[in-house]
Design a protein around this motif. Structure first.
Motif, PDB file in Angstrom:
ATOM      1  N   MET F   1    -101.033 -40.951  74.388  1.00 23.52           N
ATOM      2  CA  MET F   1    -102.325 -41.160  75.059  1.00 23.52           C
ATOM      3  C   MET F   1    -102.713 -42.629  75.007  1.00 23.52           C
ATOM      4  N   THR F   2    -103.320 -43.113  76.049  1.00 21.12           N
ATOM      5  CA  THR F   2    -103.718 -44.507  76.123  1.00 21.12           C
ATOM      6  C   THR F   2    -105.160 -44.683  75.659  1.00 21.12           C
ATOM      7  N   GLU F   3    -105.403 -45.704  74.788  1.00 19.78           N
ATOM      8  CA  GLU F   3    -106.793 -46.029  74.436  1.00 19.78           C
ATOM      9  C   GLU F   3    -107.496 -46.536  75.679  1.00 19.78           C
ATOM     10  N   LYS F   4    -108.728 -46.168  75.846  1.00 21.93           N
ATOM     11  CA  LYS F   4    -109.479 -46.650  76.987  1.00 21.93           C
ATOM     12  C   LYS F   4    -110.330 -47.863  76.614  1.00 21.93           C
ATOM     13  N   ARG F   5    -110.722 -47.954  75.338  1.00 25.34           N
ATOM     14  CA  ARG F   5    -111.468 -49.129  74.867  1.00 25.34           C
ATOM     15  C   ARG F   5    -110.783 -49.627  73.607  1.00 25.34           C
ATOM     16  N   PRO F   6    -110.734 -50.961  73.426  1.00 27.27           N
ATOM     17  CA  PRO F   6    -109.988 -51.498  72.277  1.00 27.27           C
ATOM     18  C   PRO F   6    -110.389 -50.897  70.933  1.00 27.27           C
ATOM     19  N   PHE F   7    -111.693 -50.646  70.716  1.00 32.10           N
ATOM     20  CA  PHE F   7    -112.099 -50.160  69.392  1.00 32.10           C
ATOM     21  C   PHE F   7    -111.621 -48.736  69.117  1.00 32.10           C
ATOM     22  N   ASP F   8    -111.196 -48.017  70.153  1.00 29.92           N
ATOM     23  CA  ASP F   8    -110.692 -46.660  69.919  1.00 29.92           C
ATOM     24  C   ASP F   8    -109.523 -46.667  68.940  1.00 29.92           C
ATOM     25  N   ILE F   9    -108.770 -47.767  68.939  1.00 32.87           N
ATOM     26  CA  ILE F   9    -107.624 -47.822  68.041  1.00 32.87           C
ATOM     27  C   ILE F   9    -108.079 -47.850  66.584  1.00 32.87           C
ATOM     28  N   LEU F  10    -109.269 -48.411  66.346  1.00 33.51           N
ATOM     29  CA  LEU F  10    -109.794 -48.432  64.974  1.00 33.51           C
ATOM     30  C   LEU F  10    -110.164 -47.022  64.543  1.00 33.51           C
ATOM     31  N   ASN F  11    -110.841 -46.320  65.414  1.00 38.98           N
ATOM     32  CA  ASN F  11    -111.233 -44.956  65.062  1.00 38.98           C
ATOM     33  C   ASN F  11    -110.001 -44.082  64.815  1.00 38.98           C
ATOM     34  N   ALA F  12    -108.991 -44.281  65.657  1.00 38.00           N
ATOM     35  CA  ALA F  12    -107.762 -43.483  65.511  1.00 38.00           C
ATOM     36  C   ALA F  12    -107.003 -43.839  64.235  1.00 38.00           C
ATOM     37  N   SER F  13    -107.311 -45.017  63.659  1.00 39.42           N
ATOM     38  CA  SER F  13    -106.576 -45.459  62.463  1.00 39.42           C
ATOM     39  C   SER F  13    -107.312 -45.161  61.163  1.00 39.42           C
ATOM     40  N   LEU F  14    -108.486 -44.578  61.241  1.00 40.69           N
ATOM     41  CA  LEU F  14    -109.242 -44.270  60.015  1.00 40.69           C
ATOM     42  C   LEU F  14    -108.396 -43.430  59.077  1.00 40.69           C
ATOM     43  N   ASP F  15    -108.390 -43.843  57.800  1.00 33.93           N
ATOM     44  CA  ASP F  15    -107.640 -43.140  56.748  1.00 33.93           C
ATOM     45  C   ASP F  15    -106.132 -43.284  56.902  1.00 33.93           C
ATOM     46  N   ASN F  16    -105.728 -44.254  57.733  1.00 34.29           N
ATOM     47  CA  ASN F  16    -104.300 -44.563  57.839  1.00 34.29           C
ATOM     48  C   ASN F  16    -104.067 -46.015  57.433  1.00 34.29           C
ATOM     49  N   SER F  17    -102.822 -46.321  57.156  1.00 33.15           N
ATOM     50  CA  SER F  17    -102.455 -47.669  56.744  1.00 33.15           C
ATOM     51  C   SER F  17    -102.444 -48.612  57.936  1.00 33.15           C
ATOM     52  N   VAL F  18    -103.034 -49.808  57.755  1.00 26.60           N
ATOM     53  CA  VAL F  18    -103.031 -50.828  58.806  1.00 26.60           C
ATOM     54  C   VAL F  18    -102.589 -52.158  58.202  1.00 26.60           C
ATOM     55  N   LEU F  19    -101.993 -52.980  59.052  1.00 29.72           N
ATOM     56  CA  LEU F  19    -101.644 -54.355  58.701  1.00 29.72           C
ATOM     57  C   LEU F  19    -102.642 -55.248  59.414  1.00 29.72           C
ATOM     58  N   ILE F  20    -103.272 -56.173  58.662  1.00 24.27           N
ATOM     59  CA  ILE F  20    -104.278 -57.052  59.257  1.00 24.27           C
ATOM     60  C   ILE F  20    -103.874 -58.501  59.049  1.00 24.27           C
ATOM     61  N   ARG F  21    -103.829 -59.257  60.142  1.00 25.14           N
ATOM     62  CA  ARG F  21    -103.613 -60.699  60.031  1.00 25.14           C
ATOM     63  C   ARG F  21    -104.962 -61.386  60.147  1.00 25.14           C
ATOM     64  N   LEU F  22    -105.209 -62.317  59.212  1.00 24.04           N
ATOM     65  CA  LEU F  22    -106.485 -63.021  59.162  1.00 24.04           C
ATOM     66  C   LEU F  22    -106.281 -64.488  59.540  1.00 24.04           C
ATOM     67  N   LYS F  23    -107.353 -65.133  59.937  1.00 24.13           N
ATOM     68  CA  LYS F  23    -107.286 -66.572  60.216  1.00 24.13           C
ATOM     69  C   LYS F  23    -106.759 -67.305  58.989  1.00 24.13           C
ATOM     70  N   GLY F  24    -105.971 -68.315  59.220  1.00 21.53           N
ATOM     71  CA  GLY F  24    -105.377 -69.054  58.110  1.00 21.53           C
ATOM     72  C   GLY F  24    -104.030 -68.479  57.727  1.00 21.53           C
ATOM     73  N   GLY F  25    -103.661 -67.320  58.374  1.00 24.63           N
ATOM     74  CA  GLY F  25    -102.320 -66.789  58.187  1.00 24.63           C
ATOM     75  C   GLY F  25    -102.176 -65.746  57.091  1.00 24.63           C
ATOM     76  N   VAL F  26    -103.250 -65.485  56.342  1.00 23.48           N
ATOM     77  CA  VAL F  26    -103.189 -64.440  55.316  1.00 23.48           C
ATOM     78  C   VAL F  26    -103.016 -63.077  55.977  1.00 23.48           C
ATOM     79  N   GLU F  27    -102.191 -62.225  55.374  1.00 20.34           N
ATOM     80  CA  GLU F  27    -102.066 -60.846  55.853  1.00 20.34           C
ATOM     81  C   GLU F  27    -102.331 -59.869  54.715  1.00 20.34           C
TER      82      GLU F  27
END
Lengths: 75, 75, 75, 75, 75, 75, 75
Positions: F1-27
């Motif tokens: 299924m395709t997300e219709k709005r970008p934030f939908d991916i956040l809701n779909a990821s609740l309680d799941n593992s995510v990788l986050i890249r931050l400014k300055g290159g920290v992950e």
């Protein structure tokens, strides 16, 4: 003729080649086919430049306005 | 005569040569032909400077105001 | 006497020499002849400093307020 | 056909591969499946690129719009 | 006693010596004699520090709030 | 299924593992247990990564949204 | 129990030790005694860390919220 408002230069450059310097020092060049009040703009035939040389060809491109340092219509 | 508001110096510099320092250390010089309240401004006969030397000639140029560090009318 | 609001120090420094540190580490010094609520300000007889030494003389200058780190009236 | 507004290029690129340059020089490439007015966007099959080479595969990804430098539909 | 709101620490530090770390890593120390809601603040007897050593004395100084990283009352 | 709005991916990821890249290159990587409209989000079992290797374990963590470059649900 | 909103983790950490990473890579650790909606916060017994080692003790400290990268309650 002298531009009276800075954005007039964008309108006068529509469908012409412009050189754009972006934050971080990246420069791109291409035909500007649209822009908006945030200085977001679209280039066609865009090239990524490095020290004035073509580094790669990128085709069509949307540039985010808040990264723009300056825009110079190609001489 | 003393300027009473900082932007008065821009008005007084219209159609005169100015030196502009931008974020990231880039400097450009040219005849300022327009500006707006965001300090967006247009130069004619613009030159990109490096250590005070002309690195390249860029002709007409729109500078985005939020990149400006300082603007000095040429001495 | 103690300033009661930070901007009072700007008013008290009008027509006096100030040292200004800008983002990116650039420092300039000159007589402050005007300022506004955004900390945009105009210097006369401005000098660009490097390690406390005069690097070049820039005459009159408009400094964009959002680049200011600190302003110190010259001792 | 010429885009009339910069964001039109985003709509035209939905479900197609795009190359995105981010602040700090990171580049990612993938199929864009959604975006919003802040330029937040979601890629599928996203790859993290370094010097044009695939550094790692990241799958689905939400890119925060204010980090975007430019977006180029893949040629 | 525990501060209930972060800015209470500024009020409690009026007329006392504080250490301020600024973006870019610059640190200054001096007696804080005023501040406002933007964290703009005025120091007296300000010193510019480098690696904890006094690099130079700057006297009175206005620090622009949006450059502040942290403020620590001197121990 | 395709997300219709970008934030939908956040809701779909609740309680799941995510990788986050931050400014300055920290992950950082961890289980996302909450987020808000500013992209502020809370991870559990968070790890600070360097070149894809775990540098240290940080447990629960609040990430400030305006530092986010991209968020990728773990593959 | 799972936080439902990101800021809940701040409330749950009041009077407990937290590790804070700031823009530019500085890290501080201390007992958080107050915070506000901008993520401004006050630490007591604050330590400035470098590579996980205590570089210096700074006592009480106000951290400006817009410099925060992440906040992790000490494990």
């Amino acid at each position: 003729m002298t531009e009276k408002r800075p954005f007039d230069i964008l309108n006068a450059s529509l469908d012409n080649s412009v050189l754009i310097r972006l934050k971080g020092g990246v420069e791109v060049r291409g035909k500007m086919v649209s822009y908006d009040v945030h200085m977001n703009l679209v280039l066609e035939g865009a090239e990524h430049l490095e020290n004035g040389e073509v580094k790669r060809k990128l085709g069509k491109m949307l540039v985010r306005g808040d990264n723009v340092v300056f825009i110079a219509p190609s001489i």
